[in-house]
Design a protein around this motif. Structure first.
Motif, short mmCIF file in Angstrom:
data_model
loop_
_atom_site.label_atom_id
_atom_site.label_comp_id
_atom_site.label_asym_id
_atom_site.label_seq_id
_atom_site.Cartn_x
_atom_site.Cartn_y
_atom_site.Cartn_z
N UNK A 1 0.83 -1.20 0.00
CA UNK A 1 0.00 0.00 0.00
C UNK A 1 0.87 1.26 0.00
N UNK A 2 1.96 1.23 0.77
CA UNK A 2 2.87 2.38 0.82
C UNK A 2 3.47 2.66 -0.55
N UNK A 3 4.00 1.63 -1.18
CA UNK A 3 4.71 1.82 -2.44
C UNK A 3 3.78 2.12 -3.61
N UNK A 4 2.57 1.59 -3.56
CA UNK A 4 1.62 1.84 -4.65
C UNK A 4 0.92 3.19 -4.50
N UNK A 5 0.90 3.72 -3.26
CA UNK A 5 0.17 4.97 -3.01
C UNK A 5 -1.34 4.77 -3.09
N UNK A 6 -1.79 3.54 -2.96
CA UNK A 6 -3.23 3.23 -3.07
C UNK A 6 -3.80 2.82 -1.71
N UNK A 7 -5.13 2.79 -1.64
CA UNK A 7 -5.84 2.27 -0.47
C UNK A 7 -6.82 1.21 -0.95
N UNK A 8 -7.14 0.27 -0.08
CA UNK A 8 -8.06 -0.80 -0.45
C UNK A 8 -9.50 -0.46 -0.10
#
Length: 271
Positions: free
Chosen positions: A130-137
Motif C-alpha cells: 500500500x505504501x509503495x503503490x500509493x493506493x488504499x483498499x
C-alpha cells in the motif's frame, strides 16, 4: 488496547488474520440528570402509552415502520438467520483506489488493524504494498449486524480501516436550501479574502488544537468540587456586531491577523 473484532483481511488469495481496535475515542464530559430537590439520578422507564404500564425487555419486539403507525414485525429468529448469512469474519478488499478520489464526507469511523497469530508476514506485505503503490483498499465488512463499506490504508506504521458511508447514505448537496448559485463576487472583496486566507495558512499540526470547552468544563467541575468561587473568563475581543459591511469585516479581520503576527514576532525576538 481493547479488541472489538477478530477476523481477517483478504485480497486476492492472500488472507491476513487481524484484530480490530477503535482508533478514536469520544472524550465528551458526560453529565448526569439529577432530581433538583434531592440530587438523586433520574431513571428512565420503557412505558407503553396504550397499556399504560412499564414494558419488560422480553415483551419488546423489533419492527419497521413503513407508513405512519403501520409496522412490519420482525422475528428475532429471522434477524439472527440474516446476520449469520452476512457475517463473514473477513475484511474483503474488493479493489484499490487513490485516497484523494474519496471525498471526506464519506468517512465515518476509524479502526486500527493489528496482526493476529500467524499474520505478521502477510500484514507487513500488505502494508508495504500500500505504501509503495500509493493506493488504499476498498473493502466490505459486517460489524454488529451492519454491512459496512470501508477503506484500508496505512497510518504511520499501522494498517487503518475506516468505515465509509454508502453513496445513498450521503444526502444530496442540491437539497440544501438557500445556496447562492450565480452570486456576483466583488473582486476587491475576493482579493482581501484571499489575503486573509494566505495570512492564516499554516502547516496542519493536530497536537496544537484542544477542546477548550471541555477543558473549561472540567476546570469548573474541579472548582465546584473544591468549593471555590467561580468567575467567568473574559472573552477574546471580536469584530463589533454592528460591522455589517463585508469589506469592512474582511479588512478588520486582516488587520487583527497582522497585529497578532507582529505581536508573535516581537515575542519571539524578545525570547
Amino acid at each position: 488496547m481493547h479488541t472489538i473484532w477478530k477476523g481477517s483481511i483478504s485480497f486476492g488469495l492472500v488472507n491476513i488474520p487481524v484484530k480490530l481496535h477503535a482508533a478514536t475515542e469520544n472524550k465528551d464530559v458526560k453529565l448526569r440528570q439529577l432530581h433538583k430537590e434531592c440530587h438523586s439520578p433520574i431513571n428512565y422507564k420503557k412505558v407503553c402509552p396504550v397499556c399504560d404500564r412499564e414494558v419488560k425487555s422480553e415483551e419488546i419486539v423489533k419492527a419497521y415502520e413503513y407508513a405512519k403507525n403501520k409496522f412490519v414485525v420482525l422475528d428475532e429468529e429471522d434477524l439472527e438467520e440474516l446476520r449469520k448469512e452476512n457475517e463473514e469474519k473477513a475484511v474483503e478488499i474488493i479493489e484499490f483506489v487513490k485516497l484523494e478520489e474519496i471525498d471526506p464526507i464519506y468517512f465515518e469511523k476509524s479502526y486500527f488493524l493489528s496482526p493476529d497469530t500467524g499474520g505478521l508476514k502477510a500484514y507487513a506485505l500488505l502494508r508495504q504494498a500500500l505504501k509503495e503503490s500509493g493506493k488504499i483498499g476498498v473493502a466490505k465488512i459486517t460489524i454488529r449486524s451492519k454491512e459496512q463499506l470501508a477503506v484500508v490504508r496505512v497510518y504511520e506504521d499501522t494498517l487503518l480501516m475506516e468505515t465509509i458511508y454508502f453513496p445513498d447514505e450521503v444526502r444530496n448537496a442540491k437539497d440544501v436550501p438557500n445556496i447562492p448559485s450565480d452570486e456576483k463576487v466583488v473582486q476587491k472583496e475576493l482579493e482581501t479574502a484571499l489575503m486573509l486566507i494566505d495570512q492564516l495558512t499554516v502547516k496542519f499540526e493536530p497536537e496544537k488544537y484542544h477542546d477548550e470547552y471541555r477543558t473549561a468544563l472540567l476546570e469548573l467541575i474541579e472548582q465546584k468540587k473544591a468549593g471555590e468561587t467561580v468567575t467567568a473568563a473574559e472573552k477574546n475581543p471580536a469584530i463589533p456586531p454592528d460591522m455589517t459591511d463585508l469589506m469592512s469585516a474582511l479588512e478588520a479581520s486582516l488587520n487583527k491577523t497582522k497585529k497578532n503576527n507582529v505581536a508573535l514576532f516581537n515575542f519571539l525576538i524578545d525570547v
